[in-house]
Scaffold this active site. Structure first.
Site, PDB file in Angstrom:
ATOM      1  CE1 TYR A 176      34.981  63.298  37.846  1.00 38.49           C
ATOM      2  CE2 TYR A 176      36.843  64.769  38.194  1.00 38.49           C
ATOM      3  CZ  TYR A 176      36.278  63.502  38.272  1.00 38.49           C
ATOM      4  OH  TYR A 176      37.006  62.459  38.772  1.00 38.49           O
ATOM      5  CE1 TYR A 186      39.935  66.854  35.457  1.00 38.63           C
ATOM      6  CE2 TYR A 186      38.875  68.274  37.077  1.00 38.63           C
ATOM      7  CZ  TYR A 186      38.983  67.798  35.786  1.00 38.63           C
ATOM      8  OH  TYR A 186      38.111  68.257  34.814  1.00 38.63           O
TER       9      TYR A 186
END
Length: 301
Positions: A176, A186
């Site tokens: 990612y 995140y």
């Protein structure tokens, strides 16, 4: 026409537990190209997944009109390499009740005994127990757990399955953009874990290419509203941000990643290894959101 032909190839896809993630989409495309599909599923969701499949509650329809055929589903917990690594509290956990042989080494051995050498290994799993925490609020154990499940699990899978892969075989993992850029929210060490996954991809590509003649690549996929991604807590906002700011103004679909995955494991990608392939509508190419570029948003000096 230049078709992707995986007839006679055997693929093991680790990390499939439903029909709305990248792992499932990749399985479908590999099957459509002719590959035999074996799946590794996290033990706590194994029963639900298998029952859903048996009751035709999953989307098994392929693009050619046929249905996905899964040859076998193996319980697998990729944070445990060997039986002795499984702690007592996990052994006694009711979610693992009646399930045995789920460590990576045991699954690799069972696959080898039943199917011989495989050709394709897909790593479609990750987990960060403290992913919702800012990095400064992440515990040591949470940080290390993210690395164990999200990056070392690739090393473990390749270590155990690699000796039983045919020359010319291929490994694909999913990464990612947080490996390259800061993604606020995140957390839990997941950004660093993805960065480690990408570096490990390069190192494994060298080691596995020289040792077994197999290729190792990773796909940096755009945000997808899968069930697993809901754990992040703000996946819907990430999807909207990407659709608004990426060069291609569209929401990600799982099949967008499945198609290049099928190419990367095929003979057509015979010279591609050690790479990060960005499949994210081009979001990774942007330096900032387009709203920052409106007149007056940035003062020129």
């Amino acid at each position: 026409m230049l078709p992707i032909d995986l007839t006679g190839k055997i693929a093991f896809v680790a990390g499939v537990g439903d029909d709305n993630g990248y792992g499932w989409a990749i399985s479908k495309r590999l099957a459509e190209a002719g590959a035999t599909i074996l799946i590794g599923t996290w033990p706590p969701v194994l029963e639900l997944f298998t029952k859903s499949l048996e009751r035709n509650k999953l989307d098994t329809k392929l693009h050619d009109g046929k249905d996905l055929k899964i040859t076998e589903i193996f319980p697998m917990d990729a944070v445990f390499d060997y039986p002795e690594d499984v702690p007592q509290d996990v052994r006694e956990n009711k979610r693992y009740a009646g399930i045995t042989g789920y460590t990576v080494s045991e699954v690799a051995k069972k696959v080898a005994e039943k199917y011989g050498k495989i050709d394709i290994l897909i790593h479609a799993l990750a987990n960060g127990p403290e992913v919702k925490n800012d990095l400064l609020d992440t515990s040591r154990s949470g940080y290390l757990a993210a690395f164990s499940a999200s990056s070392y699990s690739l090393v473990s899978l390749v270590k155990q399955f690699g000796p039983n892969m045919n020359a010319g075989g291929a490994v694909i993992s999913l990464t990612y953009l947080s490996a390259d850029r800061t993604v606020p929210g995140y957390g839990g060490g997941m950004g660093a874990a993805k960065a480690a996954l990408q570096q490990d991809t390069r190192t494994l590509a060298f080691e596995c290419g020289r040792k077994w003649k197999i290729r190792v690549n990773t796909i940096s996929a755009g945000p997808l509203g899968s069930r697993a991604a809901k754990a992040i807590g703000f996946i819907d906002r990430m999807i909207r941000y990407s659709a608004h700011n990426a060069p291609l103004k569209q929401e990600m679909e799982a099949d967008f990643v499945a198609c290049p995955a099928a190419f990367l494991v095929s003979p057509m990608a015979a010279a591609i290894t050690g790479t990060v392939v960005y499949v994210d509508n081009g979001l990774s190419s942007m330096a900032c959101g387009i709203d920052r570029l409106v007149e007056g948003a940035i003062d020129e000096k």
